[in-house]
Design an enzyme around this catalytic site. Structure first.
Site, mmCIF file in Angstrom:
data_model
loop_
_atom_site.group_PDB
_atom_site.id
_atom_site.type_symbol
_atom_site.label_atom_id
_atom_site.label_comp_id
_atom_site.label_asym_id
_atom_site.label_seq_id
_atom_site.Cartn_x
_atom_site.Cartn_y
_atom_site.Cartn_z
ATOM 1 N N HIS A 105 -1.623 -10.067 -6.320
ATOM 2 C CA HIS A 105 -0.210 -9.685 -6.192
ATOM 3 C C HIS A 105 0.716 -10.594 -6.998
ATOM 4 C CE1 HIS A 105 -0.980 -6.698 -3.163
ATOM 5 N NE2 HIS A 105 -1.513 -7.568 -2.325
ATOM 6 N N ASP A 161 -3.738 -2.244 -5.272
ATOM 7 C CA ASP A 161 -2.697 -3.272 -5.135
ATOM 8 C C ASP A 161 -1.863 -3.374 -6.411
ATOM 9 O OD1 ASP A 161 -3.216 -4.075 -2.531
ATOM 10 O OD2 ASP A 161 -4.535 -5.726 -3.117
ATOM 11 N N HIS A 219 -9.750 -1.429 -4.573
ATOM 12 C CA HIS A 219 -8.571 -1.815 -3.790
ATOM 13 C C HIS A 219 -7.677 -2.767 -4.579
ATOM 14 C CE1 HIS A 219 -5.924 -2.252 -0.424
ATOM 15 N NE2 HIS A 219 -5.845 -3.532 -0.743
ATOM 16 N N HIS A 256 0.828 -1.215 0.000
ATOM 17 C CA HIS A 256 0.000 0.000 0.000
ATOM 18 C C HIS A 256 0.861 1.263 0.000
ATOM 19 C CE1 HIS A 256 -3.160 -2.782 2.023
ATOM 20 N NE2 HIS A 256 -3.085 -2.985 0.726
#
Length: 305
Positions: A265, A242, A238, A79
């Site tokens: 990720h 990421d 969100h 973040h």
């Protein structure tokens, strides 16, 4: 000339570690041109540096880590890395007195405020961008992510969670990136997790900092946070946050179009590594003529004020 950016002054904040639940002090320091983004653990003697590098990234169930050749790691960098990407910070030393960056509220917004509080300083050295020259795509089952050439930075992200609360929200989000758009539309979107996963992890001594203060928490049916969502589509926003952090692990803002379906990720990092490994697919570019810089990377007046 478009110049590299660092901070004007040192700033500090405290938060809680997602893994340990313990207090973490975070210090952000200016750095000279061509330093890059360096994460530093000062709880170790001597301190250990972790330069942002796509090949050092390890994805765990809880977060993204950077791991060095001695298997020492620093956790929960994603973040803050997104905030650095959002504001185009090229050179910075990020110090923590713990094995992890504090989770704060589970979004990038507290880091954005901290960076703006430090102020942004332009260095007398050309900023390097990574420009995508050829399409590169990676897949994992039905999940995929790709980069295509584009004179700017655009993101198109789709999630597909079979969950009533997430199904009720829009699961696709597109963004024509700019620092302003990142701050307004993306930076405040929080990470999310399932109550049962958090309870299970905490029973094993993990995720001890996990709480309603640092995540959207859902059970099998609904969002459990009293204040609800910050955006109707906060979940997919969100995931885009990421991705912005993951793709900045090369230490440079990217000029290209990113599209992803159910990526996370690990797949974002796989795409970044696939691009960098294919020499003909990308190039470094600088901009001597400010007018030729894609609109995506024009600094908003408030950032360089």
């Amino acid at each position: 000339m478009i110049k590299q950016r660092t901070l004007k002054r040192i700033v500090q904040a405290t938060g809680v570690g997602l893994h340990t639940g313990k207090k973490v002090t975070l210090t952000l320091r200016p750095a000279p041109a061509n330093t890059g983004v360096i994460y530093r653990r000062t709880d170790l003697n001597p301190p250990v540096d972790f330069p942002a590098d796509a090949k050092s990234v390890r994805d765990t169930m809880l977060c993204t880590c950077l791991v060095n050749e001695h298997d020492v790691r620093i956790s929960t960098v994603e973040h803050l890395n997104a905030a650095l990407a959002g504001l185009g910070i090229d050179n910075i030393i990020v110090e923590v007195d713990a094995p992890e960056i504090p989770i704060m509220d589970g979004s990038a917004a507290p880091f954005v405020y901290l960076l703006l509080d430090a102020g942004i300083n332009e260095l007398n050295c050309a900023k390097k961008f990574v420009r995508i020259k050829e399409t590169v795509r990676v897949e994992d089952g039905d999940k995929w992510a790709e980069f295509k050439p584009y004179n700017g930075f655009s993101l198109d992200f789709t999630i597909d969670f079979n969950h009533p609360a997430i199904d009720a929200s829009t699961q696709r989000y597109t963004l024509n990136f700019s620092a302003d758009a990142f701050m307004r539309q993306i930076s405040r979107a929080r990470t999310f997790g399932f109550m049962r996963d958090i309870e299970y992890l905490q029973s094993r001594g993990l995720c001890l900092g996990g709480s309603f203060d640092c995540a959207i928490v859902v059970d099998d049916y609904r969002v459990l946070n009293e204040d609800g969502l910050r955006f109707e589509d906060e979940f997919v926003r969100h995931k885009m946050l990421d991705a912005i952090g993951d793709l900045f692990m090369c230490g440079h803002n990217i000029i290209g179009a990113f599209t992803a379906y159910k990526s996370g990720h690990a797949l974002n990092n796989k795409l970044l590594q696939a691009v960098l490994a294919k020499q003909e697919a990308w190039e470094y570019v600088t901009f001597e003529d400010d007018a030729k810089l894609p609109m995506a990377f024009r600094a908003p007046s408030m950032v360089l004020a």
